[in-house]
Design a protein around this motif. Structure first.
Motif, PDB file in Angstrom:
ATOM      1  N   GLY A   7       0.876  -1.235  -0.009  1.00 43.17           N
ATOM      2  CA  GLY A   7      -0.113  -0.016  -0.163  1.00 43.17           C
ATOM      3  C   GLY A   7       1.002   1.273   0.032  1.00 43.17           C
ATOM      4  O   GLY A   7       2.145   1.101  -0.057  1.00 43.17           O
ATOM      5  N   PRO A   8       0.307   2.442   0.063  1.00 43.61           N
ATOM      6  CA  PRO A   8       1.035   3.549  -0.027  1.00 43.61           C
ATOM      7  C   PRO A   8       2.141   3.672   1.232  1.00 43.61           C
ATOM      8  O   PRO A   8       1.675   3.503   2.179  1.00 43.61           O
ATOM      9  N   ASP A   9       3.391   3.793   0.871  1.00 49.76           N
ATOM     10  CA  ASP A   9       4.365   3.864   1.786  1.00 49.76           C
ATOM     11  C   ASP A   9       4.717   2.549   2.517  1.00 49.76           C
ATOM     12  O   ASP A   9       5.125   2.501   3.968  1.00 49.76           O
ATOM     13  N   ASP A  10       4.075   1.341   2.204  1.00 50.77           N
ATOM     14  CA  ASP A  10       4.246   0.179   2.852  1.00 50.77           C
ATOM     15  C   ASP A  10       4.668  -0.882   1.975  1.00 50.77           C
ATOM     16  O   ASP A  10       4.028  -1.345   0.765  1.00 50.77           O
ATOM     17  N   TYR A  11       6.109  -1.236   2.080  1.00 54.64           N
ATOM     18  CA  TYR A  11       6.862  -2.013   1.152  1.00 54.64           C
ATOM     19  C   TYR A  11       7.326  -3.093   2.048  1.00 54.64           C
ATOM     20  O   TYR A  11       7.831  -3.130   3.051  1.00 54.64           O
ATOM     21  N   ILE A  12       7.514  -4.526   1.479  1.00 53.24           N
ATOM     22  CA  ILE A  12       8.212  -5.374   1.829  1.00 53.24           C
ATOM     23  C   ILE A  12       9.254  -6.070   0.765  1.00 53.24           C
ATOM     24  O   ILE A  12       8.977  -6.142  -0.548  1.00 53.24           O
ATOM     25  N   GLU A  13      10.475  -6.256   1.409  1.00 52.32           N
ATOM     26  CA  GLU A  13      11.364  -6.950   0.569  1.00 52.32           C
ATOM     27  C   GLU A  13      11.337  -8.357   0.710  1.00 52.32           C
ATOM     28  O   GLU A  13      11.077  -9.092   1.608  1.00 52.32           O
ATOM     29  N   LEU A  14      11.045  -9.094  -0.636  1.00 53.16           N
ATOM     30  CA  LEU A  14      10.806 -10.373  -0.978  1.00 53.16           C
ATOM     31  C   LEU A  14      12.422 -11.062  -1.042  1.00 53.16           C
ATOM     32  O   LEU A  14      12.080 -12.263  -0.778  1.00 53.16           O
ATOM     33  N   GLY A  15      13.107 -10.546  -1.568  1.00 52.76           N
ATOM     34  CA  GLY A  15      14.494 -11.300  -1.986  1.00 52.76           C
ATOM     35  C   GLY A  15      14.311 -11.693  -3.357  1.00 52.76           C
ATOM     36  O   GLY A  15      13.082 -12.042  -3.927  1.00 52.76           O
ATOM     37  N   SER A  16      15.144 -12.052  -4.278  1.00 56.42           N
ATOM     38  CA  SER A  16      15.143 -12.219  -5.529  1.00 56.42           C
ATOM     39  C   SER A  16      14.588 -13.505  -6.121  1.00 56.42           C
ATOM     40  O   SER A  16      13.559 -13.648  -6.985  1.00 56.42           O
ATOM     41  N   LYS A  17      14.768 -14.538  -5.190  1.00 53.51           N
ATOM     42  CA  LYS A  17      14.166 -16.104  -5.884  1.00 53.51           C
ATOM     43  C   LYS A  17      12.643 -15.861  -5.539  1.00 53.51           C
ATOM     44  O   LYS A  17      12.082 -16.257  -6.506  1.00 53.51           O
ATOM     45  N   LEU A  18      12.140 -15.433  -4.287  1.00 49.27           N
ATOM     46  CA  LEU A  18      10.742 -15.525  -4.230  1.00 49.27           C
ATOM     47  C   LEU A  18      10.034 -14.329  -5.380  1.00 49.27           C
ATOM     48  O   LEU A  18       9.054 -14.758  -5.966  1.00 49.27           O
ATOM     49  N   TRP A  19      10.700 -13.131  -5.523  1.00 47.66           N
ATOM     50  CA  TRP A  19      10.183 -12.149  -6.569  1.00 47.66           C
ATOM     51  C   TRP A  19      10.197 -12.701  -7.837  1.00 47.66           C
ATOM     52  O   TRP A  19       9.193 -12.482  -8.505  1.00 47.66           O
ATOM     53  N   LEU A  20      11.117 -13.498  -8.294  1.00 50.20           N
ATOM     54  CA  LEU A  20      11.090 -14.077  -9.630  1.00 50.20           C
ATOM     55  C   LEU A  20      10.073 -15.251  -9.518  1.00 50.20           C
ATOM     56  O   LEU A  20       9.518 -15.334 -10.679  1.00 50.20           O
ATOM     57  N   SER A  21       9.909 -16.016  -8.561  1.00 52.91           N
ATOM     58  CA  SER A  21       9.135 -17.073  -8.625  1.00 52.91           C
ATOM     59  C   SER A  21       7.477 -16.559  -8.753  1.00 52.91           C
ATOM     60  O   SER A  21       6.793 -16.802  -9.081  1.00 52.91           O
ATOM     61  N   ARG A  22       7.522 -15.369  -8.003  1.00 52.87           N
ATOM     62  CA  ARG A  22       6.189 -14.956  -7.911  1.00 52.87           C
ATOM     63  C   ARG A  22       5.863 -14.362  -9.707  1.00 52.87           C
ATOM     64  O   ARG A  22       4.513 -14.178  -9.994  1.00 52.87           O
ATOM     65  N   LEU A  23       6.802 -13.755 -10.107  1.00 47.28           N
ATOM     66  CA  LEU A  23       6.542 -13.143 -11.559  1.00 47.28           C
ATOM     67  C   LEU A  23       6.284 -14.290 -12.424  1.00 47.28           C
ATOM     68  O   LEU A  23       5.332 -14.391 -13.330  1.00 47.28           O
ATOM     69  N   LYS A  24       6.707 -15.395 -12.193  1.00 52.13           N
ATOM     70  CA  LYS A  24       6.722 -16.679 -13.073  1.00 52.13           C
ATOM     71  C   LYS A  24       5.350 -17.219 -12.823  1.00 52.13           C
ATOM     72  O   LYS A  24       4.606 -17.620 -13.782  1.00 52.13           O
ATOM     73  N   GLN A  25       4.681 -17.130 -11.691  1.00 54.95           N
ATOM     74  CA  GLN A  25       3.582 -17.824 -11.305  1.00 54.95           C
ATOM     75  C   GLN A  25       2.314 -16.696 -11.483  1.00 54.95           C
ATOM     76  O   GLN A  25       0.986 -17.337 -11.375  1.00 54.95           O
ATOM     77  N   SER A  26       2.591 -15.498 -11.917  1.00 55.55           N
ATOM     78  CA  SER A  26       1.721 -14.646 -12.242  1.00 55.55           C
ATOM     79  C   SER A  26       0.713 -15.028 -13.069  1.00 55.55           C
ATOM     80  O   SER A  26       0.946 -15.806 -14.095  1.00 55.55           O
ATOM     81  N   ARG A  27      -0.680 -14.713 -13.034  1.00 55.35           N
ATOM     82  CA  ARG A  27      -1.478 -15.076 -13.969  1.00 55.35           C
ATOM     83  C   ARG A  27      -1.606 -14.108 -15.536  1.00 55.35           C
ATOM     84  O   ARG A  27      -2.079 -14.791 -16.446  1.00 55.35           O
ATOM     85  N   SER A  28      -0.915 -13.265 -15.422  1.00 60.77           N
ATOM     86  CA  SER A  28      -0.365 -12.589 -16.673  1.00 60.77           C
ATOM     87  C   SER A  28       0.432 -13.150 -17.621  1.00 60.77           C
ATOM     88  O   SER A  28       1.379 -14.006 -17.074  1.00 60.77           O
ATOM     89  N   LYS A  29       0.102 -12.978 -18.809  1.00 56.50           N
ATOM     90  CA  LYS A  29       0.854 -13.548 -19.977  1.00 56.50           C
ATOM     91  C   LYS A  29       2.018 -12.977 -20.324  1.00 56.50           C
ATOM     92  O   LYS A  29       3.164 -13.648 -20.592  1.00 56.50           O
ATOM     93  N   GLN A  30       1.999 -11.606 -20.014  1.00 61.41           N
ATOM     94  CA  GLN A  30       3.334 -11.002 -20.295  1.00 61.41           C
ATOM     95  C   GLN A  30       3.703  -9.961 -18.897  1.00 61.41           C
ATOM     96  O   GLN A  30       2.917  -9.642 -18.094  1.00 61.41           O
ATOM     97  N   LEU A  31       5.053  -9.627 -19.246  1.00 56.51           N
ATOM     98  CA  LEU A  31       5.415  -8.685 -18.175  1.00 56.51           C
ATOM     99  C   LEU A  31       5.928  -7.535 -18.883  1.00 56.51           C
ATOM    100  O   LEU A  31       6.391  -7.407 -19.794  1.00 56.51           O
ATOM    101  N   LEU A  32       5.672  -6.176 -18.103  1.00 58.30           N
ATOM    102  CA  LEU A  32       6.254  -5.005 -18.705  1.00 58.30           C
ATOM    103  C   LEU A  32       6.891  -4.184 -17.572  1.00 58.30           C
ATOM    104  O   LEU A  32       6.229  -3.615 -16.577  1.00 58.30           O
ATOM    105  N   PHE A  33       8.124  -4.057 -17.736  1.00 59.36           N
ATOM    106  CA  PHE A  33       9.080  -3.237 -16.877  1.00 59.36           C
ATOM    107  C   PHE A  33       8.728  -1.892 -17.132  1.00 59.36           C
ATOM    108  O   PHE A  33       9.161  -1.379 -18.453  1.00 59.36           O
ATOM    109  N   PHE A  34       8.418  -0.740 -16.243  1.00 62.58           N
ATOM    110  CA  PHE A  34       8.181   0.498 -16.316  1.00 62.58           C
ATOM    111  C   PHE A  34       9.367   1.330 -15.881  1.00 62.58           C
ATOM    112  O   PHE A  34       9.622   1.035 -14.552  1.00 62.58           O
ATOM    113  N   ILE A  35      10.165   1.835 -16.470  1.00 61.10           N
ATOM    114  CA  ILE A  35      11.383   2.546 -15.962  1.00 61.10           C
ATOM    115  C   ILE A  35      10.907   4.362 -16.235  1.00 61.10           C
ATOM    116  O   ILE A  35      10.626   4.481 -17.276  1.00 61.10           O
ATOM    117  N   HIS A  36      10.714   4.939 -15.099  1.00 66.70           N
ATOM    118  CA  HIS A  36      10.116   6.142 -14.867  1.00 66.70           C
ATOM    119  C   HIS A  36      11.121   7.171 -15.301  1.00 66.70           C
ATOM    120  O   HIS A  36      12.577   6.843 -15.501  1.00 66.70           O
TER     121      HIS A  36
END
Length: 319
Positions: A41-70
């Protein structure tokens, strides 16, 4: 919302899985480390670590990923995350399983004004290349180590806005120089360069931006000649002895010198109407919450894997 950043956190700079992550906005120097996190949520963040983070992306229901560089002068709240969430909401309205937006957050100054601290942000963008290049190398190693029977088959795309294009360009250059033997791999399906704050020759063979074309199936350059933020950018660069039009102002300088997968999309008809008065952030909605024409154009590219330019033979198109 999952995100990745090289902004240093408050407290220890060492990764600790499941800890509360808080940005230290007083530090504008890029960290050598990459932090893989989730915004709860706003100003509420959790560090997942790279392995869990990549696993979450792989398991996402979305077919594609879009990295947004501001772009420059953006901070996590209230700039980057609200914009990324708005972008995600627009995609979900089209198809909730089409794409997952992942913000890539690099250090910017948070002082007001377009020109102020612009040069410092350029330095930060350049220095961010080393940590994000390490992240790309880590991702490639993770992908190669995945079991053959369970490969990650999601298509990867990039949307770089404003000075985020400089971050992307320098990241690929650092990755190519320090980690790769013979050029960058074809890793991205679509790369969207929106209001790009880099010189308009950047995609030509003798410039490092050529790696953007080499790493992507399609490269869509969205530009507008009356983008006021890029006019300020040009003034700042002239002061620092860099005399060239910006890619987001004019599109590529010479399309014949770019690879055949580069497309130039003129957004001059509506950019100031969508983002008054700067005409710089015109890629999400029409200013009233409705999907904008740039958004609709890039959705078509995501859905088809091809860039619509009508009957144009020079890879140029007017929206």
């Amino acid at each position: 919302m999952l995100f990745v950043t090289n902004r240093e956190p408050k407290g220890s700079i060492r990764t600790r899985v499941n800890r509360k992550f808080a940005f230290d906005l007083k530090k504008n120097a890029p960290s050598n480390s990459i932090y893989c996190c989730e915004r709860v949520g706003p100003d509420d963040y959790i560090e997942l670590g790279s392995k869990l983070w990549l696993s979450r992306l792989k398991q996402s229901r979305s077919k594609q990923l879009l990295f947004f560089i501001h772009g420059f002068s953006n901070i996590p709240e209230p700039d980057i995350f609200p914009r990324a969430l708005a972008l995600q909401a627009q995609f979900d309205a089209v198809d909730p399983e089409l794409v997952q937006v992942i913000p890539v957050i690099w250090p910017c100054d948070d002082d007001p004004g377009i020109v102020k601290d612009y040069w410092d942000d350029q330095k930060s963008a350049d220095m961010s290349a080393f940590s994000f290049a390490r992240a790309l190398q880590f991702f490639m190693r993770w992908r190669d180590e995945e079991p053959e029977e369970f490969p990650c088959i999601k298509r990867i795309n990039v949307l770089a806005h404003s000075m985020g294009n400089r971050v992307l360009r320098q990241t690929l250059a650092a990755w190519d120089k320090y980690d790769l033997a013979d050029g960058v791999p074809l890793i991205f399906r679509n790369t969207f360069l929106v209001a790009a704050d880099i010189v308009n020759e950047s995609l030509e063979p003798e410039f490092s931006g050529r790696l953007i074309s080499q790493s992507s199936r399609n490269v869509s350059v969205y530009y507008a000649s009356d983008d006021l933020a890029l006019r300020a950018s040009k003034v700042s660069n002239l002061k620092n002895k860099v005399a060239s039009r910006r890619l987001g102002h004019s599109g590529p300088e010479d399309m014949d010198k770019t690879q055949s997968n580069v497309y130039a999309i003129d957004c001059d008809n509506f950019n100031n109407r969508y983002d008054r008065p700067k005409g710089h952030s015109y890629f999400i909605d029409d200013g009233e919450g409705n999907p904008g024409v740039v958004f609709q154009h890039l959705v078509q590219s995501l859905q088809t894997g091809r860039v619509f330019v009508g009957v144009s033979r020079d890879r140029r198109h007017i929206l």
